[in-house]
Design a protein around this motif. Sequence first.
Motif: not given
Length: 271
Positions: A7-9, A64-69
């Motif tokens: 999961r990338v933002t 952000l809680e669901n962002t790995d990078v």
Amino acid sequence: MMAQNLRVTVWGENVHERENPLVAKIYPAGMHHTIADAISEDDDCEVRTATLQDPEHGLTTGVLENTDVLVWWGHAAHGKVADAIVERILARVWQGMGFIALHSSHYSKPFMRLMGTSCSIVWREAGEKERLWVCNPAHPIARGIDRYFEIENVEMYGEPFAVPTPDEIVFISWFEGGEVFRSGCTWKRGNGKIFYFRPGHEAYPIYHNKNVRLVLRNAARWAAGDGVKWPAFVDSHRISYARTKNTDTRRHSGFRQVGSDAFVRRCRQVE
């Protein structure tokens, strides 16, 4: 990773694209979308975008809680990024979220806070050639890259680069003017991995370059970490005797407070 997909933002300042026709022509959907498209070439990545203009800059607690990078591009509006959002980002990096800072993001609030230094450089905008040499061919971020690759027209960044000594230097750049620059560096803060990657000036089509796009994909995968989430403590936490194993709290209770009778008796014994 704990999630099936990475999961990338991708966060973009999205200022130059809205104000400069040249930049809008090169990146009609915005640099953030071009960067996201590059990372999305790996089918196992879930990539979202966020911009400065979004509510909470698009970086809500839930996002952000669901962002790995988190991939960051900024230049003209570093000061407009809210400090509360920066604190939110730092907490997630300490927990284990990866952070990738691109090009002029060396002056972004999150990167400067993570480095704890001025992050200053020397620079020259002359559209000159850059050659990026691979320092460690075995590094995951350099996977699939030859000994070097070149970008025809770039803005020069030169040393000294005022950052803490990197844990690893993946790329070193050489420019036609003779300068060199540590253009691909890694650090770790808490449980989070950090990568700085120099290429990416808004007035050049650098994020369309196949090697740059490959580095972005490799870096996102490297920065994702192991999925273990560290607690993001802000303040010190006192642990009570009751939570200490094999401790007789009755035996020590009289010594907890300075000025108690037991404490005074103990001090007299020492004297």
